[in-house]
Design a protein around this motif. Sequence first.
Motif, PDB file in Angstrom:
ATOM      1  N   THR A 119       0.834  -1.203   0.000  1.00  0.00           N
ATOM      2  CA  THR A 119       0.000   0.000   0.000  1.00  0.00           C
ATOM      3  C   THR A 119       0.870   1.254   0.000  1.00  0.00           C
ATOM      4  O   THR A 119       0.588   2.210  -0.736  1.00  0.00           O
ATOM      5  CB  THR A 119      -0.954  -0.016   1.211  1.00  0.00           C
ATOM      6  OG1 THR A 119      -1.812  -1.142   1.079  1.00  0.00           O
ATOM      7  CG2 THR A 119      -1.806   1.238   1.263  1.00  0.00           C
ATOM      8  N   SER A 141      -6.329  -0.262   1.075  1.00  0.00           N
ATOM      9  CA  SER A 141      -5.522  -1.450   0.806  1.00  0.00           C
ATOM     10  C   SER A 141      -6.317  -2.513   0.045  1.00  0.00           C
ATOM     11  O   SER A 141      -6.156  -3.697   0.270  1.00  0.00           O
ATOM     12  CB  SER A 141      -5.031  -2.005   2.144  1.00  0.00           C
ATOM     13  OG  SER A 141      -4.130  -3.051   1.945  1.00  0.00           O
ATOM     14  N   ASN A 143      -6.880  -5.146  -2.061  1.00  0.00           N
ATOM     15  CA  ASN A 143      -5.913  -5.944  -2.817  1.00  0.00           C
ATOM     16  C   ASN A 143      -6.346  -7.389  -3.021  1.00  0.00           C
ATOM     17  O   ASN A 143      -5.547  -8.247  -3.349  1.00  0.00           O
ATOM     18  CB  ASN A 143      -4.537  -5.890  -2.139  1.00  0.00           C
ATOM     19  CG  ASN A 143      -4.533  -6.519  -0.757  1.00  0.00           C
ATOM     20  OD1 ASN A 143      -5.405  -7.316  -0.426  1.00  0.00           O
ATOM     21  ND2 ASN A 143      -3.539  -6.187   0.040  1.00  0.00           N
ATOM     22  N   GLU A 165      -2.807  -3.225  -6.363  1.00  0.00           N
ATOM     23  CA  GLU A 165      -2.150  -3.900  -5.236  1.00  0.00           C
ATOM     24  C   GLU A 165      -2.644  -5.340  -5.201  1.00  0.00           C
ATOM     25  O   GLU A 165      -3.836  -5.597  -5.326  1.00  0.00           O
ATOM     26  CB  GLU A 165      -2.510  -3.172  -3.926  1.00  0.00           C
ATOM     27  CG  GLU A 165      -1.956  -3.864  -2.695  1.00  0.00           C
ATOM     28  CD  GLU A 165      -2.177  -3.060  -1.401  1.00  0.00           C
ATOM     29  OE1 GLU A 165      -2.355  -1.835  -1.455  1.00  0.00           O
ATOM     30  OE2 GLU A 165      -2.162  -3.697  -0.328  1.00  0.00           O
ATOM     31  N   ARG A 325       0.110   4.544   8.578  1.00  0.00           N
ATOM     32  CA  ARG A 325       1.382   3.997   8.105  1.00  0.00           C
ATOM     33  C   ARG A 325       2.432   5.060   8.378  1.00  0.00           C
ATOM     34  O   ARG A 325       2.490   6.068   7.696  1.00  0.00           O
ATOM     35  CB  ARG A 325       1.314   3.664   6.623  1.00  0.00           C
ATOM     36  CG  ARG A 325       0.467   2.415   6.382  1.00  0.00           C
ATOM     37  CD  ARG A 325      -0.065   2.416   4.987  1.00  0.00           C
ATOM     38  NE  ARG A 325      -0.870   1.243   4.710  1.00  0.00           N
ATOM     39  CZ  ARG A 325      -2.194   1.213   4.800  1.00  0.00           C
ATOM     40  NH1 ARG A 325      -2.874   2.261   5.200  1.00  0.00           N
ATOM     41  NH2 ARG A 325      -2.850   0.115   4.489  1.00  0.00           N
ATOM     42  N   TYR A 342      -1.387   0.306  11.428  1.00  0.00           N
ATOM     43  CA  TYR A 342      -2.282  -0.297  10.437  1.00  0.00           C
ATOM     44  C   TYR A 342      -2.127  -1.806  10.438  1.00  0.00           C
ATOM     45  O   TYR A 342      -3.090  -2.552  10.402  1.00  0.00           O
ATOM     46  CB  TYR A 342      -1.982   0.248   9.028  1.00  0.00           C
ATOM     47  CG  TYR A 342      -2.690  -0.573   7.988  1.00  0.00           C
ATOM     48  CD1 TYR A 342      -4.071  -0.475   7.862  1.00  0.00           C
ATOM     49  CD2 TYR A 342      -2.008  -1.494   7.187  1.00  0.00           C
ATOM     50  CE1 TYR A 342      -4.753  -1.266   6.958  1.00  0.00           C
ATOM     51  CE2 TYR A 342      -2.687  -2.273   6.286  1.00  0.00           C
ATOM     52  CZ  TYR A 342      -4.059  -2.166   6.167  1.00  0.00           C
ATOM     53  OH  TYR A 342      -4.727  -2.965   5.291  1.00  0.00           O
TER      54      TYR A 342
HETATM   55 MG   LIG Z   1      -2.006  -3.155   1.715  1.00  0.00          MG
END
Ligand SMILES: [Mg+2]
Length: 475
Positions: A119, A141, A143, A165, A325, A342
């Motif tokens: 991410t 995120s 994915n 992702e 993050r 996260y």
């Molecule tokens: Mg991610």
Amino acid sequence: MIPMSLSQIAALTGGRLHGISEQEASALVVDGPVVTDSREAGPGGLYVARVGESMDGHQFVGSARDAGAVAALTTREVDDLPCVVVDDIQDGFVALARGVLQAHPEITVIGITGSSGKTSTKDLLASVLSAAGPTVAPVGSLNSEVGVPLTVCRIVGDTRYLVVEMGARGVGHIEYLADIAEPTIGIVLNVGTAHVGEFGSREAIGRAKAELVAALPDGGLAVLNADDPVVRAMVGQTAARALLVGASHEAGLRATDIDLDGAGRPSFTVSGDGVEAETRVSLPLHGEHHVGNALAVIAVALECGMAMGDIAEALADARPASRWRMEVTERADGVTIINDAYNANPDSMRAALNALVAMGRGRRTWAVLGSMLELGDESTTEHDAIGRLAVRLNVSRLVVVGDTARPMASGAQHEGSWGDEAVWVPDADAAYELLSRELSAGDVVLFKSSRDAGLRWLGDRLAGLSAPNSMEDAT
Ligand SMILES: [Mg+2]
Ligand SMILES: Nc1ncnc2c1ncn2[C@@H]1O[C@H](COP(=O)(O)OP(=O)(O)OP(=O)(O)O)[C@@H](O)[C@H]1O
């Protein structure tokens, strides 16, 4: 989404129409958001009704309509909206996403996988490529087998780049995702021990990540981390051209003279393939681990025709796009909060602790750490090792939160921490009590754990930010 008639959607998905005639369906254009959550539906959009473990998405077709959706993809007839009824919703959704992309072969698709940093890299790449052309990248995120088609369906007429992702919880998952998005450029960041409990071994994780490079076409580009031996070994597993990136000598695109400023922000010199003159790059992000992520981004941006100077400029302007993050907040009283809660695995824990120490030079440092999930049999050993590392790095205070993480505290004690340098508390509330009492001006505090809303919230609360109210990172 790119405009498509409901008849086209029926044809792509092999579904049949319900609640609308053939003629009306060819005049009904879907050009709004494609969503699986009716709360995110919007004008002109398509609602995809999935059936989950506890919820049946067909119940929410009416609310999707109220939010503006004009049609639904379903597995049974619902009267609230015109429907395309398919046998299997996942297959139908994937067929739609593939159809959307195949209608726009001019879009360059970049796939990103790895155990940590997907991410972060996705956000960095999206902000750099946006300087070259309209770019679509996942929100948060997303994915998975749902997140990837959702992202693909966000492309619009002028989209130039699509960043995808790709996460994996087992062998075959990335192959499946690559088959939907058909990337021509792939990045493999690292192969760590994240999800090792589900995969069985690091080798199995490596095999899973290699599925991305195996899916790349002749004429494509595989960007591989030269500093990770499992990733480096993927060079021979792709029909695409392989480019190694990293700090090691084997790297075709290389970072040298890596330096961290007082806030833990890295700068480095880039040289190698496609870089005419060595260029100094400074990142506004915290932690040395972003150097590898940024090198992968540079490799892709060069491949997309950007000039190194423009890439360096775009990188310097990049801002953290996804929350929790290495999110840094400076409090008015001089306490620095780093909220990296996260997610966590042993590699990202190490990266975050190193960043904490770099940012905390001459200051008192705190690591408030929760559990790392999905480590299977390795769990105790890995937690113990992180506790020991905190001591070796000379982190001033370690606060271990929750039962699973407890071996961190004992690891720290075995490594020689004493008194209250390393303490264990049962939950985030207890950690809050402790920190509110003991934090003082100049302290730097890191919060990190696996998907533990408690620690994210704790970090936010101590940073003076309100509690998270978005679903953005719910996945
Ligand atoms: Mg991610
Ligand atoms: N290259 C890297 N190596 C180690 N840790 C990293 C790296 N890049 C980012 N991280 C850290 O790893 C954590 C997760 O980052 P990020 O969300 O970008 O990873 P992800 O691969 O998308 O994770 P997920 O599998 O949960 O989607 C963060 O704490 C981040 O700071």
